[in-house]
Design an enzyme around this catalytic site. Structure first.
Site, PDB file in Angstrom:
ATOM      1  N   ASP A 144       0.811  -1.228   0.000  1.00 21.79           N
ATOM      2  CA  ASP A 144       0.000   0.000   0.000  1.00 21.79           C
ATOM      3  C   ASP A 144       0.842   1.274   0.000  1.00 21.79           C
ATOM      4  OD1 ASP A 144       0.718  -0.969   2.621  1.00 21.79           O
ATOM      5  OD2 ASP A 144      -0.576   0.554   3.499  1.00 21.79           O
TER       6      ASP A 144
ATOM      7  N   GLU B  77      -0.657  -1.933   5.165  1.00 20.63           N
ATOM      8  CA  GLU B  77       0.231  -1.868   6.338  1.00 20.63           C
ATOM      9  C   GLU B  77       0.112  -0.518   7.029  1.00 20.63           C
ATOM     10  OE1 GLU B  77       3.007  -1.088   9.090  1.00 20.63           O
ATOM     11  OE2 GLU B  77       3.164   0.002   7.193  1.00 20.63           O
TER      12      GLU B  77
HETATM   13 NI    NI Z   1       6.371   1.349   5.575  1.00 19.13          NI
END
Ligand code: NI
Length: 403
Positions: free
Chosen positions: A84, A142
């Protein structure tokens, strides 16, 4: 085998760079990584891996089954990348800049993804020699709200007995890595604290309970948790990030909302923090006739490396990069949802030196709108992933397995 791996990575490097640049230009936020996941699934499928797409939404899991027979225990190692991007406006110029307004790979997850694809290519070509399996985890989100936990719930770690994850680190030059023994990153808890007073006219404070004055004292009193309650050798952060309240210069505010983050490395200390915040808020409010509400959110746990994982990374990196280039780093108070994997299986999360060749121009810090890496780091990262997997699988296989 090491020279063969190195030569193959050298050959693959242009492809890995091209892939990283493409991902960099097309960033996607957490749980929206559909284009990225499509590229990953296609790449892994072309290598002949067993591919599961749509894991925890946009995650992809590839399994490489090694074909060598094993006289020892058959092992499975997982290698993880996050996919991401961040809601940051890219301020770089030139062909590498993000093509999506307000979104940017400002944390290097494009590089993490490209490196893991490169490692999959190299390891797939060695499958005849692998006496175990490699699981490639490409996880979403994340940066939040977190893809690791739902990936695990969806079976991403089934059969896995070791996991490695790496993160670009712009403060280290290419060719060095940083490893922390034990805690590597902090728990990233958050809270919302609402203070209720009684509103009124700015000229008549005796008829009101000023929520702003109470909030100001709560903010200051919260600083005493770290300064006065904690063992000086323990580590924690209490940061109030937002404070909102009030209507006009001549109006006493009836309510103030505070939001903050709490970072801890030690799970027991982590557990103790909400009660301290609650007690301070309650005590200060009581002193002024105000009341409060506290909402506490436990987010990512601390990322705690396992000794066996640290030993694996240090051994491999020492051989590949030279022992002097394996830096032992203290923990960071940042957070990582890699923590969840390490709660399930042994492993290690380490920092990959990726300092940009010209960092003096624009401060290429993580999450900066100018963030960029030295792409030579991609070679090192692929090699460490590949060698880490080989070391773990081969060590368990031969007659010397007991060593
Ligand atoms: Ni990172």
């Amino acid at each position: 085998m090491r020279e063969r791996v190195r030569a193959r990575i050298e050959e693959l490097h242009p492809q890995i760079v091209e892939r990283r640049r493409d991902l960099h230009r097309h960033p996607e936020l957490g749980f929206e990584e559909r284009r990225t996941a499509g590229i990953v699934a296609e790449w892994l499928g072309a290598l002949g891996l067993e591919v599961r797409a749509g894991v925890a939404g946009t995650g992809v899991v590839g399994r490489l089954r090694g074909l060598a027979t094993s006289s020892g225990a058959r092992r499975t190692i997982a290698l993880r990348a996050d996919m991401d991007a961040l809601p940051v406006q890219d301020k770089k110029r030139g062909p590498l800049a993000s093509e999506v307004a307000g979104k940017m790979h400002a944390c290097g997850h494009d590089a993490h993804t490209a490196m893991l694809l490169g490692a999959a290519s190299v390891l797939a070509e060695l499958r005849d020699e692998l006496p175990g399996d490699v699981v490639f985890l490409f996880q979403p989100a994340e940066e939040g709200p977190g893809g690791a936990e739902p990936m695990i719930a969806a079976g991403a770690l089934d059969g896995v007995d070791m996991i490695l994850g790496q993160h670009c680190q712009p403060s280290l030059p290419v060719g060095e890595i940083g490893v922390s023994r034990g805690a590597a990153l902090a728990a990233t808890d958050a809270f919302e604290l609402t203070i209720h007073g009684v509103g009124g006219h700015g000229a008549y404070p005796h008829l009101a309970t000023d929520a702003i004055v109470v909030a100001a004292q709560v903010v200051m009193a919260l600083q005493t948790i770290v300064a006065r309650n904690l063992d000086p050798l323990a580590s924690a952060v209490v940061t109030i990030g937002t404070i909102h309240g009030g209507y006009n210069f001549n109006v006493i505010a009836d309510v103030v909302e505070l939001r903050g983050t709490v970072r801890t490395l030690d799970p027991h200390l982590r557990d103790a923090m909400p009660a301290r915040i609650e007690a301070i808020a309650a005590g200060v409010c009581a002193a002024h006739g105000a009341r409060h509400e506290l909402e506490y959110h436990r987010k990512y746990p601390p990322t705690i490396n396992h000794e066996v994982g640290v030993a694996l990374v240090r051994r491999v990196a020492g051989e590949v990069l030279g022992a002097a280039n394996v830096r032992e780093l203290p923990p960071s108070m940042g957070g990582e949802d890699f923590a969840y994997y390490l709660q399930e299986v042994p492993g290690c999360f380490y920092w990959l030196g990726a300092r940009h060749p010209h960092p003096e121009q624009e401060g290429y810090a993580l999450h900066s709108p100018h963030f960029d890496i030295d792409e030579e780091a991609l070679k090192v990262g692929v090699q460490l992933l590949v060698e880490g997997a080989l070391e773990h699988l081969l060590k368990g296989a031969g007659p010397n397995a007991a060593a």
